[in-house]
Design an enzyme around this catalytic site. Structure first.
Site, PDB file in Angstrom:
ATOM      1  CG  HIS A 107      -0.850   8.615   4.906  1.00 53.98           C
ATOM      2  ND1 HIS A 107      -1.181   9.566   3.978  1.00 53.98           N
ATOM      3  CD2 HIS A 107      -1.508   7.477   4.534  1.00 53.98           C
ATOM      4  CE1 HIS A 107      -1.991   9.031   3.066  1.00 53.98           C
ATOM      5  NE2 HIS A 107      -2.196   7.769   3.378  1.00 53.98           N
TER       6      HIS A 107
ATOM      7  CG  ASP B   3      -1.121   4.406   2.766  1.00 57.22           C
ATOM      8  OD1 ASP B   3      -0.901   5.150   1.798  1.00 57.22           O
ATOM      9  OD2 ASP B   3      -2.103   4.533   3.522  1.00 57.22           O
TER      10      ASP B   3
ATOM     11  CG  HIS C 144      -2.063   4.927  -3.516  1.00 58.60           C
ATOM     12  ND1 HIS C 144      -1.146   5.384  -2.597  1.00 58.60           N
ATOM     13  CD2 HIS C 144      -3.031   4.305  -2.801  1.00 58.60           C
ATOM     14  CE1 HIS C 144      -1.556   5.065  -1.384  1.00 58.60           C
ATOM     15  NE2 HIS C 144      -2.691   4.396  -1.468  1.00 58.60           N
TER      16      HIS C 144
ATOM     17  CG  HIS D  59      -2.451   8.274  -1.442  1.00 57.74           C
ATOM     18  ND1 HIS D  59      -3.674   7.656  -1.527  1.00 57.74           N
ATOM     19  CD2 HIS D  59      -1.983   7.985  -0.198  1.00 57.74           C
ATOM     20  CE1 HIS D  59      -3.929   7.022  -0.395  1.00 57.74           C
ATOM     21  NE2 HIS D  59      -2.927   7.219   0.429  1.00 57.74           N
TER      22      HIS D  59
ATOM     23  CD  GLU E 111      -3.513  -3.263   2.511  1.00 58.96           C
ATOM     24  OE1 GLU E 111      -3.623  -2.087   2.159  1.00 58.96           O
ATOM     25  OE2 GLU E 111      -4.205  -3.755   3.426  1.00 58.96           O
TER      26      GLU E 111
ATOM     27  CG  ASP F 229      -2.118   0.938   1.015  1.00 61.81           C
ATOM     28  OD1 ASP F 229      -1.889   2.118   0.666  1.00 61.81           O
ATOM     29  OD2 ASP F 229      -3.271   0.508   1.209  1.00 61.81           O
TER      30      ASP F 229
ATOM     31  CG  PHE G  90      -2.711 -11.492  14.565  1.00 63.26           C
ATOM     32  CD1 PHE G  90      -2.571 -12.590  15.407  1.00 63.26           C
ATOM     33  CD2 PHE G  90      -2.873 -11.715  13.208  1.00 63.26           C
ATOM     34  CE1 PHE G  90      -2.579 -13.885  14.891  1.00 63.26           C
ATOM     35  CE2 PHE G  90      -2.878 -13.001  12.684  1.00 63.26           C
ATOM     36  CZ  PHE G  90      -2.736 -14.094  13.533  1.00 63.26           C
TER      37      PHE G  90
ATOM     38  CB  SER H 190      -6.293   2.361  -0.089  1.00 59.75           C
ATOM     39  OG  SER H 190      -4.973   2.824   0.033  1.00 59.75           O
TER      40      SER H 190
HETATM   41 ZN   LIG Z   1      -3.004   6.136   2.232  1.00 58.48          ZN
END
Ligand SMILES: [Zn+2]
Length: 503
Positions: free
Chosen positions: A317, A313, A355, A429, A308, A39, A264, A89
């Protein structure tokens, strides 16, 4: 690193040329398909991650390839959404799992459905189906592994039809629509589900098994989804296990387990760099991937698995390149585990990103320079106007600090945030294309610049599921497709008759 003599570089290129000349097309039917999505893993993340991997393995200055970078097929993916130049996403998950470009923020619904339009998302025309469903209909086992909440945007696109990615639980969903957590258990009969996100799945009167507390967003509809899941599996004669920590996960024997649900963490799982690796902690993405495959591959008809690496990601961020890049390394380990557990002849493995991010690699550092360090070679005429040192890694926007004197700052610290050009809560992104890497049956169909939703179509074509099923059985030579088996038997009979009548 010592200076490479000319011949050494020539040998590197010659070896690469020899390997390229040996690449042949694999036109088998894919019994199994595994899709890995990093991601937010744009090309700068792959390049910087590769340099980090070299540093980590004491090969500083070299650029050894990731497992997936050795795949024979590579293409580019245009990630834009139906309505935005830069993707999110939710809509990208819809593209690579359902095969249709959708609107920003929407999950598993057609581009006719606007964000938050609950009514439109419930119509037959509004709903999309994913390759999980196509594969299940073909008798295959299906599953997914994520380091985010199992109800988060990317995995949700594989099973939910939701006009808003934020409708994860009963406390968030619009009235009249079903929350994503309930859809996880109602829409697709998954054989393996692993990730975080217990908070949207536990009932509001239950306490979390690890924290012994209640979370604010637990279910208010009286459904005990974990209990329901176990009963449904047991009624179908399956041996089903629910686990919530690494110790329990390690105790699961794939040989006698048909269905595995692993939750988890209350929310997302940890960044790999900060993961608790004890029995009370969490399994790695590689460990989850390996166990998922061991369970799924017991099905003679094969499987579809989605994996994933979600927190690449999240690191970006937060302008936290160190967390993001170590998660790129953990995704690479998961791909390597999948390669060990499967055979290239019958398993298509695709690795891509949904992305990119506004993440960059800058300056002209030496080959040996720490990827998290300050650029070590800055001649007078290349100095910034303010004459202060700068890091190799930076962000176009996000919460990272303004320009400051970094001379005495430890820029390799885990909590160091790389500088950001435009300061805001989260970095955004990036809109540029991302790479698609593939190996196995029909991987050569990734060969140029592609639409992101093309990925779902190729995976369906390769494994004879979904809308390409018929086309596939008409044109392909392999006999593992039921349709092909019949066609070739018919051809044999015609041949025998022809020989007989010619006598
Ligand atoms: Zn994101």
């Amino acid at each position: 690193m010592a200076e490479h003599p000319k011949t050494e570089w020539q040998n590197v290129a010659q070896a690469e040329l020899e390997a390229a000349l040996k690449v042949t097309k694999n036109t088998n039917v894919a019994k199994n398909v595994i899709l890995f999505i990093g991601d937010g893993m744009g090309l700068p993340s792959v390049t910087a991650g590769r340099i980090l991997k070299a540093q980590e393995t004491n090969r500083r200055g070299q650029q050894p390839l990731f497992s997936f970078e050795k795949f024979p097929a590579v293409g580019l993916s245009k990630t834009y959404n139906n309505d935005r130049q830069t993707a999110g996403s939710a809509s990208t998950g819809t593209a690579y799992l359902c095969g249709v470009k959708a609107n920003y923020g929407t999950i598993g619904v057609s581009p006719a459905v606007k964000r938050k339009d609950c009514e439109a998302s419930k119509t037959v025309e509004g709903k999309l189906s994913s390759i999980h469903k196509w594969s299940k209909e073909a008798g295959k086992s299906v599953g997914f592994v994520t380091t985010a909440r199992v109800t988060h945007a990317s995995p949700a696109a594989g099973y939910a039809n939701s006009a808003d990615r934020n409708w994860e639980g009963t406390t968030e969903v619009a009235e009249g629509c079903k929350d994503i957590a309930a859809q996880l258990f109602d829409n697709v009969d998954f054989d393996v589900i692993m990730g975080g996100g217990r908070r949207y799945i536990l009932m509001d009167n239950q306490t979390d098994p690890e924290t012994n507390t209640r979370h604010s967003k637990q279910r208010t509809d009286g459904r005990d989804l974990i209990k329901e899941w176990k009963e449904k599996k047991q009624n179908a004669g399956k041996k089903a296990e629910y686990v919530f920590n690494k110790g329990q996960f390690d105790a699961v024997n794939p040989a006698n387990t048909d269905s595995l649900l692993g939750l988890f963490a209350p929310s997302h799982m940890s960044y790999d760099l900060e993961r608790d690796t004890t029995a009370a902690g969490e399994p790695s993405i590689a460990e989850m991937t390996r166990k998922a495959i061991q369970i799924l591959k017991k099905n003679d008809k094969g499987f579809f698995l989605f994996v994933e690496g979600a927190r690449i990601d999240h690191g970006h961020h937060n302008n936290s390149a160190k967390r993001a890049l170590y998660d790129v390394l953990s995704l690479d380990a998961a791909v390597a585990a999948a390669m060990e557990e499967t055979d290239e002849a019958d398993t298509l493995i695709v690795v891509s990103a949904d992305h990119s991010h506004v993440f960059g690699i800058a300056g002209y550092p030496s080959r040996e320079n720490d990827i998290f360090g300050l650029v070590d070679i800055v001649p007078e005429d290349e100095k910034p106007y303010d004459k202060m040192p700068y890091t190799t890694l930076f962000y176009g926007n996000g919460p990272g600090p303004d320009r400051a004197n970094l001379t005495d700052v430890d820029t390799t610290h885990i909590d160091f945030q790389q500088p950001s050009g435009i300061r805001m809560t989260d970095d955004t992104h990036g809109a540029e294309d991302v790479a698609i890497y593939a190996r196995g049956p029909m991987s050569h169909l990734f060969h140029g610049v592609h639409e992101e939703h093309y990925i779902a179509h190729v995976m369906g074509y390769a494994s004879c599921v979904g809308m390409n099923k018929k086309h596939c059985s008409e044109n392909r030579e392999s006999t593992t497709c039921a349709g092909n088996g019949l066609t070739s038997s018919f051809a044999v009979i015609v041949f025998i008759l022809a020989v007989f009548f010619n006598k």
